[in-house]
Design an enzyme around this catalytic site. Structure first.
Site, short mmCIF file in Angstrom:
data_model
loop_
_atom_site.label_atom_id
_atom_site.label_comp_id
_atom_site.label_asym_id
_atom_site.label_seq_id
_atom_site.Cartn_x
_atom_site.Cartn_y
_atom_site.Cartn_z
N HIS A 144 0.82 -1.23 0.00
CA HIS A 144 0.00 0.00 0.00
C HIS A 144 0.85 1.27 0.00
O HIS A 144 0.32 2.38 -0.13
CB HIS A 144 -0.94 -0.01 1.21
CG HIS A 144 -2.24 0.68 0.94
ND1 HIS A 144 -2.45 1.52 -0.14
CD2 HIS A 144 -3.44 0.63 1.60
CE1 HIS A 144 -3.69 1.97 -0.13
NE2 HIS A 144 -4.32 1.44 0.91
N ASP A 160 -2.25 1.69 -4.94
CA ASP A 160 -3.52 2.03 -4.29
C ASP A 160 -4.58 0.99 -4.65
O ASP A 160 -4.40 0.19 -5.58
CB ASP A 160 -3.97 3.46 -4.64
CG ASP A 160 -4.08 3.67 -6.14
OD1 ASP A 160 -4.54 2.74 -6.83
OD2 ASP A 160 -3.69 4.76 -6.62
#
Ligand code: CO6
Length: 474
Positions: A444, A448
Site C-alpha cells: 500500500h 492504491d
C-alpha cells in the site's frame, strides 16, 4: 477468512563443482611446482548477492579424513542456496571450526586443511594478501609446517566415506524432507547410496520396518491414565532448532513485516476455463499435464502489460538516511514466481519472460521447476529475479488466503480451491458454475486500491473468457 501468513524467500541448490571457498595462504609457503605441506584455514569467501552468512547443514568429513580435489567437504545453506562445498586441494582435514546447524560468517575459517597437493594457477588467482586480512580467526593464523601428522595421510578416501557413514549425515535436502515427514532419525538409517548416502528408499524401508514393529502394540489399549479423570497432565515443552528453510522463512517474513499489505479478493467464474482445459487435455497436441496455472500465469502477465506498477520493486529504502528517497524500479520482463510446496518446505522459483511462452511451454516449464523443486535441485537462476508471485494454495485446500509480499516485489496473488456452485443463468435458470477465489495482496505504500482492483478485473476478464487472451498473445 482463513488466513495463511507464511511465505519464504528463495532457497536454491547448486550442483556446481566449483568451490566457493578460498583458502588463505601465506605466500612465504607458496610454491606452484612442489606439493605444499601447510595447514591452512579454508575461508568462506564473499559469494555475492549480499550473502553475509550461511548455515552448515552437514559435514562430509571429520578431522584426519583424507580428501582429494573436488571431494565434498560440507553442505551449507545461504539465503539463496544449498550448496555443496568441495575441496580445491588434496590433503587431510585437521580441524572443523563449526558443527552442523552453526552459522558461519563470510570471511571466517570453515575448517583447517593440511594441503598436500600443488596449487594450480587458477587457485593462485584467488589467493590474495588482501584476503589474509579478512579478520577471521582462520586468517589470523599463520600456516604451520605439517610435521609428524603427515603419516595420517595414508588414510585412504574410504575413511572419509566411513566417517561420514558413522555420522550418518549424508543425505540430500529432498531426503531430509522425507526424514522429517516420516519422523525418522537419520542416524538410525543405513545408507545404501554412494559413500553411505541415505537414499529415499532407505528411509521408506526403515519407516516401513519401524511401523510394522509398532503395529501390534498399537492394537493394545493404551496404559491406564495415572492422573485423575478430567485433570490434564503437566505440559511438556521441547526446544528444537529451525530447519534451514524455516530459518530463511523467518528472515524473509520478518522483512515483509515492514510492508503495509492490503488484501483484495474476488470470486472468479472459471467454468469456461475449466471446459477449455478439459478440451485441450484431450487434444493430441496438448502437453502431458495442463493445469489451471499456465492460463492464470498468462492472464497475469497480459494484465501486467497494462499495469506495470504491479511488476515493479521499491529501491533500497534506507530509513536512517533521509537523503535517500524511495524509488520505484519498473521492470519490463515478467518473471512470475510460483510458490511450491516441497519436501524441504516452501520454495518460490520463477518462470522467466512469460511473454515469450505459449501455454504449452509454460506448462512444460512449470513441470520442470516442480520436478526440480521436489528433488531439491533448483538452480540459482530459477530462484532469483522474480517480479511478482502466484501462490496456488487451492491445490491443497482453502477458499481465501492473505498472501504475504516479499521485499523485492509489490504484489502477490493467492488462489483458492475451485468449487462448483449453483448460480443463475441469463434467463434466471439455475446453472452449475465453477468458481475460484483470487486474493491479491499489494504494497500500500506504492499501490492504491483502485489500481489493484483494475489489475484484478483485467485478470478476471482473461480468466473468465479465456478466448480473449488469444487476441493478446504474440
Ligand atoms: N483448485 C482446485 N484444484 C486445483 C487447484 C485449485 N486451485 N490447483 C490445482 N488443482 C488441481 C489440478 O488441476 C490438478 O488436478 P488434475 O488436473 O485433476 O490432476 C491437481 O490439483 C494437482 O495440481 P498440481 O498441484 O500438480 O499442479 P498446479 O499446476 O495446479 O500447481 C503448484 C502447481 C506448484 C502451484 C502446486 O503443486 C503447489 O505446490 N501448490 C502449493 C503452493 C503453496 O504451498 N502455497 C502456499 C505458499 S505460502 O502462504 C502462502 C498463500 C501463500 C503466500
Amino acid at each position: 477468512m482463513s488466513v495463511i501468513r507464511r511465505y519464504s524467500n528463495v532457497l536454491y541448490r547448486s550442483c556446481s563443482r566449483q568451490s566457493l571457498w578460498k583458502p588463505v595462504i601465506n605466500r612465504a609457503h607458496f610454491h606452484t611446482s612442489a606439493p605444499l605441506a601447510v595447514v591452512k584455514p579454508y575461508i568462506l569467501a564473499d559469494i555475492g548477492e549480499g550473502i553475509k552468512e550461511v548455515q552448515i547443514i552437514q559435514w562430509f568429513v571429520e578431522p584426519e579424513a583424507r580428501i582429494e580435489q573436488f571431494d565434498k567437504i560440507c553442505e551449507v545453506q545461504s539465503d539463496k542456496a544449498a550448496v555443496d562445498i568441495t575441496s580445491r586441494f588434496d590433503g587431510v582435514i585437521k580441524k572443523l571450526h563449526y558443527q552442523a546447524d552453526d552459522m558461519v560468517q563470510v570471511g571466517k575459517a570453515l575448517c583447517d586443511i593440511d594441503v598436500q597437493s600443488e596449487i594450480s594457477p587458477e587457485d593462485e588467482a584467488v589467493i590474495t594478501p588482501h584476503s589474509e586480512q579478512a579478520g577471521s580467526p582462520g586468517s589470523a593464523q599463520q600456516p604451520q609446517k605439517a610435521t609428524a601428522q603427515h603419516d595420517q595421510t595414508h588414510l585412504d578416501r574410504s575413511r572419509t566415506a566411513e566417517s561420514a557413514r558413522n555420522h550418518g549425515h549424508l543425505a540430500t535436502p529432498a531426503v531430509r524432507g522425507l526424514l522429517k515427514e516420516l519422523d525418522v532419525d537419520i542416524s538410525e538409517v543405513t545408507g545404501t547410496g554412494r559413500d553411505g548416502r541415505v537414499l529415499k528408499e532407505d528411509v521408506h524401508r526403515f519407516a516401513a520396518t519401524r511401523d510394522a514393529e509398532h503395529q501390534p502394540q498399537e492394537l493394545h489399549p493404551p496404559p491406564p491414565r495415572t492422573s485423575p479423570a478430567g485433570v490434564e497432565d503437566a505440559q511438556v515443552e521441547e526446544t528444537i532448532k529451525l530447519s534451514p528453510t524455516q530459518s530463511q522463512m523467518f528472515k524473509t517474513m520478518t522483512r515483509s513485516l515492514s510492508i503495509p499489505h492490503f488484501v483484495y479478493a474476488d470470486e472468479i467464474d472459471i467454468t469456461a476455463l475449466s471446459s477449455l482445459r478439459q478440451h485441450l487435455q484431450t487434444s493430441k497436441h496438448a502437453p502431458q499435464k495442463l493445469s489451471y496455472m499456465p492460463f492464470i500465469i498468462k492472464a497475469v502477465s497480459l494484465a501486467l502489460n497494462d499495469y506495470p506498477l504491479l511488476n515493479a520493486r521499491i529501491d533500497h529504502l534506507n530509513e536512517k538516511d533521509p537523503s535517500q528517497t524511495p524509488k520505484l524500479i519498473l521492470r519490463r520482463t515478467h518473471n512470475i514466481g510460483i510458490a511450491m510446496d516441497t519436501p524441504q518446505g516452501l520454495l518460490v522459483p520463477n518462470i522467466k519472460s512469460i511473454h515469450a511462452h505459449t501455454l504449452t511451454s509454460l506448462a512444460a516449464e512449470l513441470g520442470r521447476l516442480q520436478h526440480l523443486a521436489q528433488e531439491g535441485k533448483l538452480a540459482p537462476n530459477d530462484l532469483t529475479g522474480g517480479t511478482i508471485t502466484i501462490s496456488n494454495i487451492g491445490s491443497i485446500g482453502g477458499t481465501y488466503v492473505a498472501p504475504v509480499i516479499v521485499q523485492s516485489e509489490v504484489a502477490i496473488l493467492g488462489l483458492g480451491k475451485s468449487r462448483t456452485i449453483p448460480a443463475f443463468g441469463e434467463h434466471g435458470e439455475v446453472v452449475r458454475k465453477q468458481v475460484m477465489n483470487f486474493s491479491w495482496s499489494a504494497d500500500h505504500r506504492v499501490v492504491d486500491g483502485a489500481t489493484m482492483a483494475r489489475m484484478a478485473e483485467r485478470v478476471k476478464g482473461f480468466v473468465q473468457e479465456p478466448a480473449t487472451m488469444l487476441a493478446k498473445m504474440r
